[in-house]
Design a protein around this motif. Structure first.
Motif, short mmCIF file in Angstrom:
data_model
loop_
_atom_site.label_atom_id
_atom_site.label_comp_id
_atom_site.label_asym_id
_atom_site.label_seq_id
_atom_site.Cartn_x
_atom_site.Cartn_y
_atom_site.Cartn_z
N THR A 121 0.82 -1.21 0.00
CA THR A 121 0.00 0.00 0.00
C THR A 121 0.86 1.27 0.00
O THR A 121 0.32 2.37 -0.16
CB THR A 121 -0.95 0.02 1.21
N ARG A 122 2.16 1.13 0.13
CA ARG A 122 3.04 2.29 -0.08
C ARG A 122 2.89 2.85 -1.49
O ARG A 122 3.19 4.01 -1.75
CB ARG A 122 4.52 1.89 0.12
N GLU A 123 2.45 1.98 -2.41
CA GLU A 123 2.33 2.36 -3.83
C GLU A 123 1.01 3.07 -4.15
O GLU A 123 0.78 3.45 -5.31
CB GLU A 123 2.46 1.12 -4.71
N LEU A 124 0.13 3.25 -3.17
CA LEU A 124 -1.14 3.92 -3.43
C LEU A 124 -0.90 5.35 -3.94
O LEU A 124 -0.11 6.10 -3.37
CB LEU A 124 -1.99 3.96 -2.17
N VAL A 125 -1.62 5.71 -4.98
CA VAL A 125 -1.55 7.08 -5.49
C VAL A 125 -2.26 8.02 -4.53
O VAL A 125 -1.73 9.08 -4.17
CB VAL A 125 -2.20 7.16 -6.89
N PHE A 126 -3.47 7.65 -4.12
CA PHE A 126 -4.23 8.45 -3.17
C PHE A 126 -4.35 7.68 -1.87
O PHE A 126 -4.71 6.50 -1.86
CB PHE A 126 -5.62 8.76 -3.73
N SER A 127 -4.06 8.35 -0.77
CA SER A 127 -4.11 7.70 0.54
C SER A 127 -5.55 7.42 0.94
O SER A 127 -6.50 7.99 0.38
CB SER A 127 -3.44 8.59 1.60
N ILE A 128 -5.71 6.57 1.93
CA ILE A 128 -7.06 6.24 2.40
C ILE A 128 -7.79 7.46 2.95
O ILE A 128 -8.97 7.67 2.62
CB ILE A 128 -6.99 5.08 3.41
N PRO A 129 -7.17 8.34 3.74
CA PRO A 129 -7.89 9.55 4.16
C PRO A 129 -8.31 10.42 2.97
O PRO A 129 -9.41 10.97 2.97
CB PRO A 129 -6.87 10.28 5.04
N GLU A 130 -7.46 10.52 1.95
CA GLU A 130 -7.81 11.31 0.77
C GLU A 130 -9.01 10.67 0.04
O GLU A 130 -9.90 11.39 -0.43
CB GLU A 130 -6.62 11.40 -0.18
N ILE A 131 -9.01 9.35 -0.04
CA ILE A 131 -10.09 8.65 -0.73
C ILE A 131 -11.42 8.85 0.00
O ILE A 131 -12.45 9.16 -0.62
CB ILE A 131 -9.77 7.15 -0.85
N ILE A 132 -11.41 8.66 1.32
CA ILE A 132 -12.64 8.82 2.10
C ILE A 132 -13.18 10.23 1.97
O ILE A 132 -14.39 10.45 1.79
CB ILE A 132 -12.41 8.43 3.56
N SER A 133 -12.30 11.22 2.03
CA SER A 133 -12.73 12.60 1.89
C SER A 133 -13.33 12.83 0.50
O SER A 133 -14.42 13.42 0.37
CB SER A 133 -11.55 13.54 2.12
#
Length: 254
Positions: free
Chosen positions: A192-204
């Motif tokens: 998950t280090r490779e995620l473009v958008f972080s989980i907080p960014e996605i939820i927002s």
């Protein structure tokens, strides 16, 4: 803590999993964790999908290494689509290949399970709306995805949203191994280090479009190495700190 749903003697229960036991809960875990005195060995229960979401929001092209594999630029904002609740299956259930598709693929993903109603959440507040995390397989009719102008048909067949085996509530999602195994052979292996958008960014981002309800699921994208499924296959999604989601594959016969 590991939370989920089970059936026992024909009845469905919310449960907490500790070691090799399922402890039945007195009420749904969205209302708080109230353990009953009934503790059952895991082999005596059937593990169901850990949640029955009102909706499943999924992301496309959210791993840098997957975008590199495809030779595509990184998206400027999250690319989201929906999968219907009717596609949900759980641990050890069967993915059915429909006759409408000639190629159905596996996609290993980390999924976020929402714990309470969320609307216009700021990234710095997002963690308080998360119940936990689970394994997810964004099964896709690849030929139909390439044929259609949008992805609804390709992503929405019954059984195309395996998730489980449970929800892990105590997990740091920033550096988790995301792997898939096809018939025991490693096919996907990333972090998950490779995620473009972080989980907080996605939820927002998502909660500024639609209200998220308790039990809703956000699948955060797949790493490189996706491939086709065939009848008789066993596909497993493994995420560090959660475990393995295992499903078999069959061909639908009309």
């Amino acid at each position: 803590m590991r939370l989920g749903r089970v059936t026992y003697k024909g009845k469905t229960y919310f449960a907490a999993f500790q070691e090799q036991n399922a402890i039945l809960l007195e009420k749904p875990f969205f209302e708080g964790i109230f353990l009953s005195s009934q503790k059952l060995p895991i082999e005596e229960v059937k593990i169901l999908s850990p949640t029955l979401p009102s909706k499943i929001i999924a992301l496309g092209l959210n791993y840098r290494d997957h975008a590199k594999e495809l030779g595509l630029p990184l998206p400027k904002e999250p690319l989201i689509f929906l999968k219907p609740p009717s596609a949900v299956i759980g641990q050890d259930e069967t993915i059915i290949i429909p006759p409408e598709s000639k190629r159905v693929d596996y996609e290993a993903e980390l999924a976020v399970v929402i714990g309470k109603r969320a609307r216009r959440v700021k990234p710095e507040e997002a963690s308080s709306f998360i119940l936990g995390y689970t394994c997810f397989n964004d099964v896709t009719a690849r030929d139909l995805q390439q044929k259609d102008a949008q992805w609804t048909r390709a992503k929405s067949f019954d059984t195309f949203a395996p998730m489980g085996p449970w929800i892990e509530t105590d997990l740091d999602p920033t550096d988790l191994k995301v792997r898939s195994y096809l018939n025991g052979k490693l096919r996907q292996d990333s972090s998950t280090r490779e995620l473009v958008f972080s989980i907080p960014e996605i939820i927002s981002f998502v909660s500024n479009i639609m209200t998220l309800l308790p039990g809703d699921v956000i699948a955060t994208g797949t790493p490189p190495g996706i491939g086709p499924l065939s009848p008789g296959d066993v596909i497993e999604v493994e995420i560090s700190g959660i475990g393995r989601l295992k499903n078999t594959v069959s061909q639908e016969k009309l």
